[in-house]
Motif scaffolding. Structure first.
Motif: not given
Length: 357
Positions: A213-219, A262-263
């Protein structure tokens, strides 16, 4: 017959050891597994080999020349496969010294220990011996969107402390062959994924965070492109290079699977939506959060794996679709493994790297 594997409790190394001992062709050979069990080395990866006489685990450092001398003298390996490395770009940015010590100095000490032992061998085992060095495509630098993929002829242009340390180790291996005649092979692989991947890298981090349930960090904008290689395909390629590769040569190993970060995240979210839906019924992609890009982030890597296919007849068995489905299923089925690797130190690292993510 015996092989010595360094870094064999890490992600790629442990997959290699497991696949080697499970194979009908090599399964009767002993594997001496040397690993210092740093944060990413995990003996739980090798739990299925407990009590197996073919697997000899030794806790130790490739920079320990006394230990290396003892292992080489005692076990007389026909080949050494060097997986041992610090391997995470983000960690190298925060703490480059460990990468210089382990990837450069450690490889130097390993090469020198092997050279001393190998030089004194009788002619037949001396001629048959191989030293296979496992490296990365990151040593080639970054590609523009329309640039051709990296071939073995691309110059080394590393852009991070990690890739610079691996490039240096590649140069050392090459020099020990051309100067001393050590029979070496080098492989440069693209981004690996699959079972036993420590959850700081993109794919396992997204799976673990999504389920928690945590955020999905995307650079940055998430448009960084990588070629993705299923780890068991990588292992089969290494076996083939060891078996038939030309001494002194480098072989690029890739999956022919270029994907933007991102994909990747969206694909993982879709698989989890289908296999482990959120309790509130919402899609996992809602957890995605863009974070500041890391310094010097390479925009694109791509591997041209034509040489290994033409010379050695190897090509990957998995598409990205099949490999990522197997990977997500493995993490869903091995939640105890995930829980056990998430130590306090690991959580501290995520806090340092991603802030509140």
């Amino acid at each position: 017959m015996t092989i010595l594997v360094t870094g064999g409790a890490g992600f790629i190394g442990s997959n290699f050891v497991l696949d080697w001992l499970a194979s009908s062709e090599y399964g009767d050979e002993t594997v001496v597994n040397l690993d210092k069990l740093s944060y990413a080395g995990n003996l739980q990866n090798l739990a299925s080999l407990q009590g197996d006489a073919r697997h000899v685990f030794v806790k130790g450092d490739i920079a320990d020349t006394v230990l290396l001398g003892q292992l080489l003298s005692t076990h007389q390996p026909r080949a050494i496969l060097n997986f041992a490395a610090e391997s995470h770009v983000d960690r190298s940015i925060h703490g480059p010294e460990a990468f210089v010590q382990n990837n450069i100095v450690g490889t130097f000490q390993l090469l020198e220990s092997v050279r001393t032992w190998w030089s004194a061998l009788p002619e037949a085992p001396k001629a048959q011996f191989r030293f296979l060095h496992v490296s990365t495509d990151e040593i080639y630098g970054s590609l523009a969107k329309d640039d051709p993929a990296f071939t073995e002829r691309n110059p080394h242009e590393p852009n991070s402390p990690y890739s610079a340390s691996k490039a240096a180790s590649d140069h050392l291996v090459r020099a020990w062959h051309h100067t001393y005649g050590l029979p070496v092979l080098t492989t440069n692989c693209s981004n690996n994924y699959g079972p036993y991947h420590f959850p700081e890298k993109l794919i396992p981090l997204m799976i673990v965070n999504a389920l928690a349930g945590k955020s999905l960090p995307v650079y940055g904008d998430g448009q960084q492109i990588r070629d993705w290689l299923y780890v068991k395909d990588h292992c089969s390629a290494i076996r083939r290079v060891l078996e038939a590769g030309r001494v002194g040569e480098t072989y690029n190993i890739g999956g022919w699977n270029e994907q933007a970060n991102i994909d990747i995240v969206r694909t993982i979210c879709g698989l989890l939506d289908a296999q482990r839906p959120r309790a509130d019924g919402k899609p996992y992609v809602e957890q995605m959060a863009f974070v500041a890009d890391r310094p010097g982030h390479d925009r694109r890597y791509a591997i041209d794996a034509s040489k290994i296919e033409k010379e050695l007849g190897w090509k990957p068995a998995e598409t990205f679709a099949s490999g990522i489905a197997k990977t997500v299923q493995w993490y869903l089925s091995n939640q105890d493994w995930v829980a056990n690797v998430q130590s306090g130190g690991y959580r501290d690292w995520l806090q340092t790297q991603y802030g509140r993510a």
